[in-house]
Each structure stands twice: as structure tokens, then as C-alpha cells.
Design a protein around this motif. Structure first.
Motif, mmCIF file in Angstrom:
data_model
loop_
_atom_site.group_PDB
_atom_site.id
_atom_site.type_symbol
_atom_site.label_atom_id
_atom_site.label_comp_id
_atom_site.label_asym_id
_atom_site.label_seq_id
_atom_site.Cartn_x
_atom_site.Cartn_y
_atom_site.Cartn_z
ATOM 1 N N LYS A 60 -58.089 37.050 3.185
ATOM 2 C CA LYS A 60 -59.496 36.723 2.955
ATOM 3 C C LYS A 60 -59.968 35.448 3.528
ATOM 4 N N GLY A 61 -59.184 34.538 3.796
ATOM 5 C CA GLY A 61 -59.798 33.536 4.753
ATOM 6 C C GLY A 61 -60.255 32.448 3.614
ATOM 7 N N PRO A 62 -60.874 31.513 4.437
ATOM 8 C CA PRO A 62 -61.363 30.377 3.436
ATOM 9 C C PRO A 62 -62.429 30.673 2.445
ATOM 10 N N ILE A 63 -62.340 29.953 1.300
ATOM 11 C CA ILE A 63 -63.489 30.184 0.206
ATOM 12 C C ILE A 63 -63.638 28.778 -0.431
ATOM 13 N N VAL A 64 -64.992 28.793 -1.061
ATOM 14 C CA VAL A 64 -65.134 27.378 -1.683
ATOM 15 C C VAL A 64 -64.540 27.383 -2.923
ATOM 16 N N ALA A 65 -63.756 26.372 -3.307
ATOM 17 C CA ALA A 65 -62.698 26.433 -4.241
ATOM 18 C C ALA A 65 -63.601 26.246 -5.718
ATOM 19 N N LYS A 66 -63.294 26.749 -6.803
ATOM 20 C CA LYS A 66 -63.746 26.804 -8.170
ATOM 21 C C LYS A 66 -63.132 25.778 -8.933
ATOM 22 N N PHE A 67 -63.834 24.879 -9.523
ATOM 23 C CA PHE A 67 -63.051 23.732 -10.446
ATOM 24 C C PHE A 67 -62.896 24.620 -11.708
ATOM 25 N N SER A 68 -61.805 24.408 -12.303
ATOM 26 C CA SER A 68 -61.746 24.645 -13.739
ATOM 27 C C SER A 68 -62.241 23.595 -14.718
ATOM 28 N N ALA A 69 -62.364 23.598 -15.960
ATOM 29 C CA ALA A 69 -62.874 22.707 -16.896
ATOM 30 C C ALA A 69 -61.581 21.704 -17.033
ATOM 31 N N ASN A 70 -60.363 22.243 -16.879
ATOM 32 C CA ASN A 70 -59.291 21.227 -17.164
ATOM 33 C C ASN A 70 -59.116 20.380 -15.661
ATOM 34 N N GLN A 71 -59.288 20.929 -14.680
ATOM 35 C CA GLN A 71 -59.400 20.134 -13.578
ATOM 36 C C GLN A 71 -60.662 19.061 -13.396
ATOM 37 N N ALA A 72 -61.534 19.450 -14.014
ATOM 38 C CA ALA A 72 -62.724 18.468 -14.100
ATOM 39 C C ALA A 72 -62.237 17.313 -15.079
ATOM 40 N N ARG A 73 -61.634 17.806 -15.994
ATOM 41 C CA ARG A 73 -61.253 16.756 -17.024
ATOM 42 C C ARG A 73 -60.338 15.672 -16.517
ATOM 43 N N GLU A 74 -59.458 16.147 -15.804
ATOM 44 C CA GLU A 74 -58.394 15.292 -14.990
ATOM 45 C C GLU A 74 -59.023 14.157 -14.148
ATOM 46 N N VAL A 75 -60.155 14.833 -13.229
ATOM 47 C CA VAL A 75 -60.776 14.005 -12.222
ATOM 48 C C VAL A 75 -61.525 13.087 -12.935
ATOM 49 N N TYR A 76 -62.142 13.364 -14.149
ATOM 50 C CA TYR A 76 -63.129 12.569 -14.962
ATOM 51 C C TYR A 76 -62.417 11.366 -15.612
ATOM 52 N N GLU A 77 -60.959 11.766 -15.824
ATOM 53 C CA GLU A 77 -60.280 10.616 -16.530
ATOM 54 C C GLU A 77 -59.656 9.515 -15.568
ATOM 55 N N LEU A 78 -59.497 10.219 -14.457
ATOM 56 C CA LEU A 78 -59.231 9.013 -13.321
ATOM 57 C C LEU A 78 -60.355 8.056 -13.075
ATOM 58 N N ARG A 79 -61.712 8.961 -12.865
ATOM 59 C CA ARG A 79 -62.851 8.376 -12.523
ATOM 60 C C ARG A 79 -63.100 7.226 -13.669
ATOM 61 N N ALA A 80 -63.037 7.322 -15.030
ATOM 62 C CA ALA A 80 -63.347 6.508 -15.837
ATOM 63 C C ALA A 80 -62.309 5.435 -15.848
ATOM 64 N N GLU A 81 -61.361 5.421 -15.660
ATOM 65 C CA GLU A 81 -60.293 4.102 -15.568
ATOM 66 C C GLU A 81 -60.635 3.412 -14.308
ATOM 67 N N LEU A 82 -60.897 4.207 -13.066
ATOM 68 C CA LEU A 82 -60.855 3.410 -11.685
ATOM 69 C C LEU A 82 -62.326 2.861 -11.647
ATOM 70 N N GLU A 83 -63.459 3.539 -12.194
ATOM 71 C CA GLU A 83 -64.710 2.972 -11.869
ATOM 72 C C GLU A 83 -65.158 2.033 -12.927
ATOM 73 N N GLY A 84 -64.405 2.090 -14.171
ATOM 74 C CA GLY A 84 -64.426 1.151 -15.218
ATOM 75 C C GLY A 84 -64.079 -0.081 -14.699
ATOM 76 N N LEU A 85 -62.686 -0.250 -14.120
ATOM 77 C CA LEU A 85 -62.361 -1.436 -13.355
ATOM 78 C C LEU A 85 -63.134 -2.085 -12.272
ATOM 79 N N ALA A 86 -63.599 -1.024 -11.879
ATOM 80 C CA ALA A 86 -64.688 -1.537 -10.465
ATOM 81 C C ALA A 86 -65.704 -2.270 -10.955
ATOM 82 N N SER A 87 -66.042 -1.637 -12.092
ATOM 83 C CA SER A 87 -67.514 -2.401 -12.687
ATOM 84 C C SER A 87 -66.966 -3.740 -13.328
ATOM 85 N N GLU A 88 -66.024 -3.862 -13.875
ATOM 86 C CA GLU A 88 -65.519 -5.047 -14.415
ATOM 87 C C GLU A 88 -65.134 -6.154 -13.182
#
Length: 236
Positions: free
Chosen positions: A74-102
Motif C-alpha cells: 500500500k505504501g506510506p500512510i498517515v499514522a493513526k494515534f491510539s488513545a493509549n499512545q496519546a496517554r504515553e506521550v502526554y505523560e512524558l510531556r507532563a514531566e518534561l515540560e513541567g520540569l522546563a517550566s520550573e
């Protein structure tokens, strides 16, 4: 895919391959190239006005960022994010961006504080206009300023690795009614803490902002997954 003039590459000083990559990434983030949609090289060449070589390079980079999948036969397609994948990204963002703000609240000099304030003003203006690509660009500028003032190079590298997926998820959350106004209020709380040089409060406000954005994005993705499952059952 339909042609979008905003994806045309303008031949300016920035490297052409970087412009192609940024334009396709933005088109994915704002939904002009929808999740699950095929990415046809010929069409992308027409949309961006560049050669297949540059388009292929961009697609390979986007695959490494998790925004593109290559499907056999089929070739390349735009990837779909699952709710679980989103949760993982946001968990990392919360820690890293929280630290950046501090760290920014504790370490940034006056020049960096002024740059962040200007970036926040530009973000507010983009929210008023309400155009998603403008909001995403303004948020990227804001977080770039935040990371620069945090004074931690390793933290910056880790956040840049998350940037592409975070950008797509921002587009998902900001597309929902009322989210832009809520986002502005939440970031204003981060700014208040930074002005007081209260690192702990800045971190708390940043984590709160990302947690609320995560909740919205996950609801959208879970709803979309439910609709897809229901459609599949009807076809079975």
C-alpha cells in the motif's frame, strides 16, 4: 488528497528539505492530511512543488518520528494515534515540560523572560484568530523559548524528540470547542508563576495544563476508535 496552497514550499534561506518536512508535518498536524490517508508521492510533489527525492526524504523522517507508517502493498500512510499512545506521550510531556517550566522560573535571564512574554502574546493573538496552523506555530515558538530559558540541553533534546507527536496531539485537542480559551487560561497561570519566579508553582501549572489537554485528546481518539469499530461491525 486535495491540493492546499499553504503546503507550497517557498524557496527562502532555510534548507529546502527542512521546509518540505515542516510543511508536510504541519499538514498532518492540522488534519489536511488525515490519519489513515495514503501519502502518494506524486500528489505530495504537486502540493509542495518539489522533487520526489525531497518528498521521499521527508516521508522517511516522518516515519522515524512516528507520523507516517509504511504498509506492505500500500505504501506510506498517515499514522493513526491510539488513545493509549496519546496517554504515553502526554505523560512524558507532563514531566518534561513541567520540569522546563520550573527551571525557566528559576534560571532564565531577563532577555529570555522577555522572549517568553512576547511568545505568549503571539500565542494569545493566534488564539484570537483561531486558525489551527497559526496556533500550532505559536505554541511551538512558546515552548522553544521555554526550553531555551530552562538551561538544560539534555531536556531540550528529549522534548525535541517528542515534538512531532506532541504537535499532532496539540492539533487534536485544540480542534475541540472551548479548548483554545481553556488553554490560554492555563498557560496564563504558568506565566504568572514564572513572573513570580516560583518554580514549584510553574511546574504544577504546566502539568495541570498538559493533563487537561491530554484528557481532551484522549476523548477525541477514543470516540474516533469507537466509531471505526462500529462501522467495522456493520460491515461484517
Amino acid at each position: 488528497m486535495t491540493e492546499s496552497p499553504s503546503m507550497k514550499v517557498i524557496r527562502i534561506a532555510a534548507p529546502l528539505r527542512r521546509q518540505v518536512l515542516d510543511n508536510i508535518r504541519e499538514a498532518i498536524a492540522v488534519g489536511r492530511l488525515p490519519a489513515g490517508g495514503r501519502l502518494v508521492e506524486r500528489e505530495l510533489c504537486e502540493m509542495t512543488g518539489v522533487s520526489r527525492t525531497l518528498v521521499r526524504e521527508a516521508l522517511r523522517q516522518l516515519e522515524s518520528e512516528g507520523l507516517v507508517e509504511v504498509i506492505a502493498n500500500k505504501g506510506p500512510i498517515v499514522a493513526k494515534f491510539s488513545a493509549n499512545q496519546a496517554r504515553e506521550v502526554y505523560e512524558l510531556r507532563a514531566e518534561l515540560e513541567g520540569l522546563a517550566s520550573e527551571l525557566f522560573a528559576d534560571r532564565a535571564d531577563e532577555r529570555q523572560r522577555k522572549a517568553l512574554q512576547e511568545a505568549f502574546a503571539a500565542l494569545r493573538a493566534a488564539y484570537v484568530v483561531g486558525e489551527r496552523s497559526g496556533m500550532l506555530a505559536a505554541k511551538t515558538r512558546f515552548y522553544d523559548c521555554l526550553v531555551q530559558g530552562a538551561g538544560n540541553e539534555t531536556l531540550g533534546v528529549m522534548l525535541r524528540q517528542l515534538h512531532a507527536r506532541a504537535m499532532v496531539l496539540r492539533g487534536t485537542s485544540l480542534s475541540q470547542p472551548g479548548r483554545t480559551a481553556a488553554s490560554e487560561r492555563e498557560i496564563a497561570e504558568i506565566m504568572k508563576a514564572i513572573r513570580r519566579r516560583d518554580g514549584a508553582a510553574a511546574r504544577k501549572a504546566s502539568i495541570g495544563h498538559i493533563t487537561k489537554a491530554a484528557r481532551v485528546a484522549q476523548q477525541v481518539l477514543e470516540s474516533a476508535a469507537g466509531e471505526t469499530d462500529e462501522l467495522a461491525r456493520r460491515r461484517a
